[in-house]
Design a protein around this motif. Structure first.
Motif, PDB file in Angstrom:
ATOM      1  N   HIS A  46       0.817  -1.213   0.000  1.00 17.31           N
ATOM      2  CA  HIS A  46       0.000   0.000   0.000  1.00 17.31           C
ATOM      3  C   HIS A  46       0.852   1.265   0.000  1.00 17.31           C
ATOM      4  CE1 HIS A  46      -2.948  -3.021   1.274  1.00 17.31           C
ATOM      5  NE2 HIS A  46      -3.875  -2.188   0.852  1.00 17.31           N
ATOM      6  N   ASP A  55      -4.907   8.611   0.615  1.00 18.98           N
ATOM      7  CA  ASP A  55      -5.345   8.364   1.998  1.00 18.98           C
ATOM      8  C   ASP A  55      -5.842   6.936   2.165  1.00 18.98           C
ATOM      9  OD1 ASP A  55      -4.697  10.945   2.681  1.00 18.98           O
ATOM     10  OD2 ASP A  55      -6.747  11.705   2.469  1.00 18.98           O
ATOM     11  N   ARG A  56      -6.563   6.444   1.183  1.00 17.34           N
ATOM     12  CA  ARG A  56      -7.104   5.091   1.265  1.00 17.34           C
ATOM     13  C   ARG A  56      -5.991   4.048   1.252  1.00 17.34           C
ATOM     14  NH1 ARG A  56      -8.765   1.276  -2.459  1.00 17.34           N
ATOM     15  NH2 ARG A  56     -10.541  -0.029  -1.838  1.00 17.34           N
ATOM     16  N   LEU A 107      -2.863   4.588   2.304  1.00 20.77           N
ATOM     17  CA  LEU A 107      -2.076   4.695   3.536  1.00 20.77           C
ATOM     18  C   LEU A 107      -2.832   4.155   4.743  1.00 20.77           C
ATOM     19  CD1 LEU A 107      -0.439   8.204   3.017  1.00 20.77           C
ATOM     20  CD2 LEU A 107       0.586   5.949   2.672  1.00 20.77           C
ATOM     21  N   THR A 108      -4.158   4.282   4.721  1.00 19.23           N
ATOM     22  CA  THR A 108      -4.991   3.717   5.796  1.00 19.23           C
ATOM     23  C   THR A 108      -6.068   2.855   5.159  1.00 19.23           C
ATOM     24  OG1 THR A 108      -6.366   5.719   5.786  1.00 19.23           O
ATOM     25  CG2 THR A 108      -4.561   5.621   7.388  1.00 19.23           C
ATOM     26  N   PRO A 134      -9.119   0.686   4.280  1.00 18.76           N
ATOM     27  CA  PRO A 134     -10.355   0.376   5.011  1.00 18.76           C
ATOM     28  C   PRO A 134     -10.513  -1.130   5.156  1.00 18.76           C
ATOM     29  CG  PRO A 134     -10.867   0.941   2.751  1.00 18.76           C
ATOM     30  CD  PRO A 134      -9.400   1.178   2.919  1.00 18.76           C
TER      31      PRO A 134
END
Length: 312
Positions: A240, A271-272, A274-275, A277
């Motif tokens: 990721h 953002d998705r 790096l973190t 869901p």
């Protein structure tokens, strides 16, 4: 017949407006973009099938030749079950409206795909002009990977025959090996899933019916979900963080940052990555996919229900 027309019309309008808006507000497709694309496609097919089956019934009721073609080999009890001999005025008007909509859909999609073919041909010509001249005795770049001399980092999948993965020397210089692998995997993910034709189809329907919520939302969500799906493909192979850094390196110099929607999508993608869901449970994914696959069967069930009941 009139009952089937009413049910098919209600089904089509329900799927095209409230169901489409509810799906647009849902957050789970961001977690499962491939599943989200599948559900959107099944919803569109459901609406199109509702219109097509309603059109077939209406044309059979209005025109004797169409009736003979569709019901010529059917038992008399089946023909009687559809009550094709009595056609109210509203059914005639609805059928003519559906016929005009079908003709317009075919014309819009045909025009769209002709334009796509022309654009692909022009893009291939530009690629041939930009492809570097190799020393005599070496074969031309005819493989699936084409390297272009360009200081700006970029990579994309050039559709056509042959389809090629294009990367610039700027990308080769700026990206690490792992980041370049992530970018190429992202583009191959688009190619394997045929995202290009899905994008063209959604854009064509949205252009042809700009006031239809289903088609406009389908176009917007498709553009977003195909990128998320390709990001997931790259992240599973390369990680990721590596994929996120590759996106940043490829886009930080671009004019894309002057476009608010593109900038927001890029920021959301980073953002998705790096973190990430949490994914839906396997059972939930399977159940959602199965329910979506069953949705296009509803207009067929409504259409054939009188005939099946008559045979029973």
């Amino acid at each position: 017949m009139t009952g089937c027309l009413l049910l098919l019309t209600v089904l089509g309008l329900t799927a095209a407006v409230p169901v489409a808006r509810a799906l647009d507000r849902a957050v789970w497709p961001e977690r499962e973009p491939v599943l989200g694309l599948w559900v959107w496609q099944c919803l569109v097919v459901t609406v199109l099938l509702s219109c097509l089956t309603a059109l077939a019934l209406g044309m059979a009721a209005i025109f004797r030749t169409v009736r003979d073609d569709l019901f010529g080999s059917a038992p008399p009890a089946v023909v009687a079950a559809y009550s094709l001999s009595s056609v109210p005025a509203w059914a005639v008007a609805l059928t003519m409206l559906l016929a005009a909509g079908a003709a317009w859909t075919v014309a819009v999609l045909a025009g769209r795909f002709r334009a796509v073919r022309r654009a692909q041909g022009a893009a291939r010509d530009r690629l041939r002009e930009r492809a570097p001249e190799l020393p005599a005795g070496l074969p031309a770049q005819g493989g699936p990977l084409l390297v272009l001399e360009d200081e700006y980092p970029d990579a994309w999948w050039a559709t056509g025959n042959p389809a090629r993965l294009v990367v610039t020397t700027g990308a080769l210089h700026r990206l690490t090996d792992r980041q370049l692998d992530a970018v190429l995997t992202h583009e191959r993910g688009h190619a394997r899933a045929r995202h290009d034709w899905l994008l063209h189809l959604s854009a064509g329907l949205a252009e042809g019916f700009p006031r239809m919520p289903l088609f406009s939302l389908f176009c917007e969500r498709t553009h977003r979900l195909v990128e998320l799906a390709a990001d997931d493909t790259a992240a599973r192979r390369c990680g990721h963080v590596t994929t996120a850094l590759a996106l940043i390196e490829l886009n930080q110099h671009r004019g894309v940052f002057s476009c608010a929607s593109s900038r927001r999508l890029l920021a959301d993608r980073v953002d998705r990555l790096l973190t990430p869901p949490p994914r839906l449970k396997t059972r939930t994914r399977a159940l959602t996919a199965a329910m979506a696959a069953c949705a296009p069967l509803l207009p067929l069930l409504i259409t054939f229900a009188p005939g099946i009941d008559a045979l029973g």
